[in-house]
Design an enzyme around this catalytic site. Structure first.
Site, short mmCIF file in Angstrom:
data_model
loop_
_atom_site.label_atom_id
_atom_site.label_comp_id
_atom_site.label_asym_id
_atom_site.label_seq_id
_atom_site.Cartn_x
_atom_site.Cartn_y
_atom_site.Cartn_z
N SER A 49 0.79 -1.50 0.13
CA SER A 49 -0.08 0.22 0.05
C SER A 49 0.84 1.35 0.18
CB SER A 49 -1.10 0.04 1.13
OG SER A 49 -1.14 -1.04 1.33
N1 SAH Z 1 -0.44 -5.60 4.15
C1 SAH Z 1 0.68 -5.88 2.89
C2 SAH Z 1 -0.04 -4.86 1.67
C3 SAH Z 1 -1.26 -6.22 1.20
S1 SAH Z 1 -1.91 -6.54 0.11
C4 SAH Z 1 2.21 -4.65 2.63
O1 SAH Z 1 2.21 -4.03 3.67
O2 SAH Z 1 2.41 -5.54 1.95
C5 SAH Z 1 -3.59 -7.59 0.09
C6 SAH Z 1 -2.86 -8.80 0.34
O3 SAH Z 1 -3.54 -9.44 1.26
C7 SAH Z 1 -2.25 -9.46 -0.60
O4 SAH Z 1 -0.67 -10.30 -0.49
C8 SAH Z 1 -3.25 -10.75 -0.81
O5 SAH Z 1 -3.34 -12.34 -0.72
C9 SAH Z 1 -3.73 -11.25 0.74
N2 SAH Z 1 -5.00 -11.50 0.52
C10 SAH Z 1 -5.87 -11.38 0.06
N3 SAH Z 1 -7.44 -12.20 0.87
C11 SAH Z 1 -7.00 -12.90 1.73
C12 SAH Z 1 -7.29 -13.42 3.04
N4 SAH Z 1 -8.94 -14.10 3.23
N5 SAH Z 1 -6.39 -14.14 3.49
C13 SAH Z 1 -5.42 -13.71 4.00
N6 SAH Z 1 -4.71 -12.44 2.99
C14 SAH Z 1 -5.36 -12.29 1.70
#
Ligand code: SAH
Length: 223
Positions: free
Chosen positions: A68
């Site tokens: 993000s």
């Molecule tokens: N917090 C992260 C950015 C998140 S992007 C950082 O600091 O880099 C969103 C992430 O959520 C992605 O990697 C995606 O694979 C994950 N995601 C989506 N649905 C999910 C779920 N149900 N459980 C766990 N992770 C999930």
């Protein structure tokens, strides 16, 4: 790592990021600003993107997922009102950057990612940086982490159609949950506080996250 660009230059970029992107837009919590100034965000992205790591935008981290924008990380973290002693659950480990920021400000971080390769890379980066109080799991985070519950704070870092019920349940009384909630293409940050077993919600900044895919999220990741 980070061939070519010396560490001191990255430190300066972080100071600019805080001064130009966070403070003017109203991020105030001094602990959050200090954490953003400290964590080496460039180590959470591919080497080819390191010179952009402190720019005012999200960046790809592989598997069609993103790290993000710094401002959104700071706002979400500030909304969590961390004081240092909390146990925090993060859904969506991604690069691990947000988990590092949380680990700077809370006692223990539990982070869940559905894509194994991302979780493993994040764990490697965070171990290399010396973060010991972060627990990793590859699973559907919409189900939470029942064995480790309750959590004083919950942070969802993927766009949710609504707050997943298991995460509301695993939040402790008086706890705070922050999540981007909306449709697939646009969401709004929600801060929800659990009072007498019920979530009381406030609406904050508009934002755009990749979808939260799971049993209590979107059913697939077609975007
Ligand atoms: N917090 C992260 C950015 C998140 S992007 C950082 O600091 O880099 C969103 C992430 O959520 C992605 O990697 C995606 O694979 C994950 N995601 C989506 N649905 C999910 C779920 N149900 N459980 C766990 N992770 C999930």
């Amino acid at each position: 790592m980070s061939e070519g660009i010396p560490t001191a230059a990255f430190q300066r970029l972080r100071e600019w990021m805080v001064a130009d992107q966070l403070v003017p837009r109203g991020v105030k919590d001094p602990r959050v600003l200090r954490a953003m100034e400290k964590v080496p965000r460039h180590l959470f992205v591919d080497e080819s993107l390191q010179d952009k790591a402190y720019d005012d935008m999200a960046l790809p981290v592989g598997e069609s997922q993103t790290i993000s924008q710094p401002y959104i990380v700071a706002v979400m973290t500030e909304l969590l009102e961390l004081r240092g002693g909390e146990k925090v659950l993060e859904i969506g480990t991604g690069s691990g950057y947000q988990a590092a920021i949380l680990a700077e400000l809370a006692a223990e971080v539990y982070t869940v990612e559905r894509i194994r390769s991302l979780s493993e890379r994040a764990e490697q980066t965070l171990r290399y940086l010396g973060y010991a109080d972060i627990h990793f799991r590859v699973a559907d985070g919409t189900l939470g982490w029942p064995e480790a519950a309750p959590f004083e704070r919950v942070l969802i870092t993927a766009g949710a159609p609504e707050i997943p019920e298991p995460l509301a349940e695993q939040l402790s009384e008086g706890g705070i949950l922050v999540a981007p909630v909306g449709d697939r293409f646009a969401q709004q940050l929600i801060k929800a506080k659990k009072l007498q077993g019920r979530l009381s919600k406030e609406y904050h900044t508009p934002c755009v996250f990749v979808p939260l895919v799971g049993e209590h999220g979107w059913k697939d990741d077609n975007r």
